[in-house]
Design an enzyme around this catalytic site. Structure first.
Site, short mmCIF file in Angstrom:
data_model
loop_
_atom_site.label_atom_id
_atom_site.label_comp_id
_atom_site.label_asym_id
_atom_site.label_seq_id
_atom_site.Cartn_x
_atom_site.Cartn_y
_atom_site.Cartn_z
N ASN A 258 0.83 -1.22 0.00
CA ASN A 258 0.00 0.00 0.00
C ASN A 258 0.86 1.27 0.00
O ASN A 258 0.33 2.38 0.02
CB ASN A 258 -0.99 0.00 1.18
CG ASN A 258 -0.28 0.07 2.52
OD1 ASN A 258 0.95 0.16 2.58
ND2 ASN A 258 -1.04 0.02 3.60
N LEU A 259 2.18 1.09 0.00
CA LEU A 259 3.15 2.19 -0.03
C LEU A 259 3.04 3.12 1.19
O LEU A 259 3.50 4.26 1.13
CB LEU A 259 3.08 2.98 -1.34
CG LEU A 259 3.38 2.20 -2.62
CD1 LEU A 259 3.38 3.12 -3.84
CD2 LEU A 259 4.75 1.49 -2.53
N PHE B 36 3.82 -3.09 10.46
CA PHE B 36 4.44 -1.95 11.13
C PHE B 36 5.43 -2.53 12.14
O PHE B 36 5.15 -3.55 12.78
CB PHE B 36 3.38 -1.11 11.85
CG PHE B 36 2.39 -0.45 10.92
CD1 PHE B 36 2.77 -0.09 9.62
CD2 PHE B 36 1.10 -0.18 11.32
CE1 PHE B 36 1.87 0.52 8.76
CE2 PHE B 36 0.19 0.43 10.46
CZ PHE B 36 0.57 0.78 9.19
N THR C 181 9.43 -12.22 14.35
CA THR C 181 10.52 -11.44 14.97
C THR C 181 11.00 -12.06 16.29
O THR C 181 10.22 -12.72 16.99
CB THR C 181 10.02 -10.00 15.26
OG1 THR C 181 10.96 -9.33 16.09
CG2 THR C 181 8.70 -9.99 16.01
N TYR D 76 4.13 -4.63 19.54
CA TYR D 76 4.69 -5.11 18.26
C TYR D 76 4.96 -6.62 18.32
O TYR D 76 4.47 -7.40 17.49
CB TYR D 76 5.97 -4.34 17.91
CG TYR D 76 6.76 -4.98 16.80
CD1 TYR D 76 6.22 -5.10 15.53
CD2 TYR D 76 8.03 -5.50 17.04
CE1 TYR D 76 6.93 -5.71 14.50
CE2 TYR D 76 8.75 -6.12 16.04
CZ TYR D 76 8.19 -6.22 14.77
OH TYR D 76 8.89 -6.85 13.77
N PHE E 142 16.39 -11.64 13.76
CA PHE E 142 17.08 -10.85 14.76
C PHE E 142 17.26 -9.46 14.12
O PHE E 142 16.28 -8.93 13.63
CB PHE E 142 18.32 -11.61 15.26
CG PHE E 142 17.83 -12.69 16.23
CD1 PHE E 142 17.04 -13.74 15.79
CD2 PHE E 142 18.08 -12.59 17.58
CE1 PHE E 142 16.49 -14.68 16.69
CE2 PHE E 142 17.55 -13.51 18.49
CZ PHE E 142 16.75 -14.55 18.03
N HIS F 180 16.86 2.72 13.34
CA HIS F 180 17.81 1.61 13.46
C HIS F 180 19.26 2.08 13.55
O HIS F 180 19.64 3.10 12.97
CB HIS F 180 17.64 0.64 12.29
CG HIS F 180 16.31 -0.05 12.34
ND1 HIS F 180 15.32 0.18 11.43
CD2 HIS F 180 15.82 -0.93 13.24
CE1 HIS F 180 14.26 -0.54 11.75
NE2 HIS F 180 14.53 -1.23 12.85
N1 UDP Z 1 20.54 2.02 19.39
C1 UDP Z 1 21.26 3.11 19.85
N2 UDP Z 1 21.07 4.30 19.25
C2 UDP Z 1 20.19 4.49 18.21
C3 UDP Z 1 19.48 3.36 17.75
C4 UDP Z 1 19.67 2.15 18.36
O1 UDP Z 1 22.05 3.00 20.78
O2 UDP Z 1 20.05 5.63 17.74
C5 UDP Z 1 20.73 0.69 20.02
C6 UDP Z 1 19.47 0.12 20.62
O3 UDP Z 1 19.31 0.55 21.95
C7 UDP Z 1 19.74 -1.38 20.51
C8 UDP Z 1 20.62 -1.51 19.26
O4 UDP Z 1 21.14 -0.21 19.02
O5 UDP Z 1 20.49 -1.82 21.60
C9 UDP Z 1 19.84 -1.95 18.04
O6 UDP Z 1 18.71 -1.12 17.90
P1 UDP Z 1 17.83 -1.09 16.58
O7 UDP Z 1 16.79 -0.01 16.79
O8 UDP Z 1 18.71 -0.95 15.38
O9 UDP Z 1 17.16 -2.51 16.51
P2 UDP Z 1 16.27 -3.32 17.60
O10 UDP Z 1 17.25 -4.15 18.39
O11 UDP Z 1 15.51 -2.33 18.42
O12 UDP Z 1 15.39 -4.18 16.75
#
Ligand code: UDP
Length: 330
Positions: free
Chosen positions: A32-33, A76, A117, A141, A169, A189
């Site tokens: 759905n973009l 999401f 997930t 989530y 992961f 991320h």
């Molecule tokens: N993280 C961080 N700073 C950011 C984004 C993420 O320190 O700006 C850390 C976050 O706390 C986690 C790891 O990086 O320990 C991976 O986070 P991400 O959001 O990439 O993936 P998630 O593990 O939440 O799926």
């Protein structure tokens, strides 16, 4: 096989579409973009813009085309947002998925590959995570994904659906040729944000928490290349021949990497300094998550190609360098 890829214009879906083509399958993209990018769909691939929750559009599509299998990436995936607006997650990740599954049942499409997930596990009592460990999500989530996993089990048992559900992961990296990559809005991320900070697109990368019970005090995660994930999905197709097959796989490299180690890898690969700001812990972050993927390795013959974060970050860097503005459609 003729494969409907729901969410095929998103980050993981778009990489999977390319892998499907390389493996000789025929993907059709449904998206759905809302978050996906039209430009990520390769030329020549049929693209249908519709919502998963639109049963009429789905009926039309399933009537027009006889699909062998459906892959579902359209979800999401922001943990923080799911805490603040849970219904958005239950409606999209659960209700819309059930509408899709119902449409499949109506049209006799009985094979399904689902993007789940590691967030379904919550805070694990033991590591690495094996498929049959207890699942207790700590945010909506993860709960929505677990709800769908349970619905799939019921459908396999009651109506003979065959499915494979993959618990990712930390999906990361980009296509090796730099043609497609990660472009989230908002981006949350670690790897893209670290690259943006190195490029000067952000003043600094915030490191969320330095007081975790880990060797350097920052969180440990298992970063797995998006193309490796896609290859595992396709390898599962052959396992879905018998009606009622229900398969679950954890997908990661099995190697824990800290936030500081990711920053080091980004600096090494880009040759640029990542300005860092130490910040408090982010709510909902478990200290460590990494996978035991031996089941996928054993049963699917899956072996991740990208085993070092340097190699993985290298592909992400290629994409961000080539397309500093991402797809440029937002
Ligand atoms: N993280 C961080 N700073 C950011 C984004 C993420 O320190 O700006 C850390 C976050 O706390 C986690 C790891 O990086 O320990 C991976 O986070 P991400 O959001 O990439 O993936 P998630 O593990 O939440 O799926």
């Amino acid at each position: 096989m003729k494969v409907l890829v729901a969410g095929g214009a998103g980050y993981i879906g778009s990489h999977c579409v390319r892998q499907l083509i390389s493996a000789g399958h025929e993907p059709v993209v449904l998206d759905n973009l809302a978050y996906g990018h039209r430009a990520s769909v390769p030329p020549g691939v049929r693209f249908v813009q519709a919502d998963l929750g639109d049963a009429t559009a789905l009926d039309r599509l399933f009537k027009e085309t006889k699909f062998d299998l459906v892959m579902h990436f359209a979800a999401f995936c922001y943990v923080g947002e799911s805490v603040k607006t849970p219904m958005k997650y239950y409606i999209n990740n659960c209700s819309a998925t059930y509408t899709l599954l119902e449409a499949m049942m109506r049209h006799g499409v009985m094979k399904f590959v689902f993007s789940s997930t590691c967030a379904t596990f919550g805070v694990p009592a033991k590591l690495p995570l094996v498929e049959d460990m207890p699942q207790a999500p700590i945010n909506p989530y993860g709960q929505t994904k677990l709800d769908v996993e349970n619905a799939l089990k019921a459908l396999a048992h009651g109506q003979g659906l065959s499915f494979a559900a993959f618990r990712y992961f930390n999906a990361a990296g980009a296509a090796e040729d730099g043609s497609i990559g990660e472009d989230h809005d908002p981006e949350t991320h670690l790897i893209p944000l670290a690259i943006w900070a190195a490029q000067g697109k952000r003043p600094a990368l915030e490191v969320f928490g330095t007081d975790y019970p880990t060797p350097d005090g920052t969180c440990l995660r298992d970063y797995v290349h998006v193309d490796d994930l896609s290859r595992a999905h396709i390898a599962a197709f052959d396992k879905l021949t018998k009606p009622g097959t229900a398969l679950f796989y954890n997908l990661g490299t099995g190697k824990p990497t800290s936030v500081l180690e990711i920053i080091k890898a980004v600096e090494k690969v880009t040759g640029l300094k990542v300005p860092v700001k130490f910040a408090p812990r982010r709510e909902g972050d478990p200290p460590a998550l990494y996978a035991d993927s031996s089941k996928a390795q054993r049963e699917l013959g899956w072996k991740p190609k990208f085993m070092t974060v340097d190699d993985l970050v290298e592909t992400a860097w290629r994409w961000h360098r080539a397309r500093p503005g991402g797809y440029g459609d937002r």
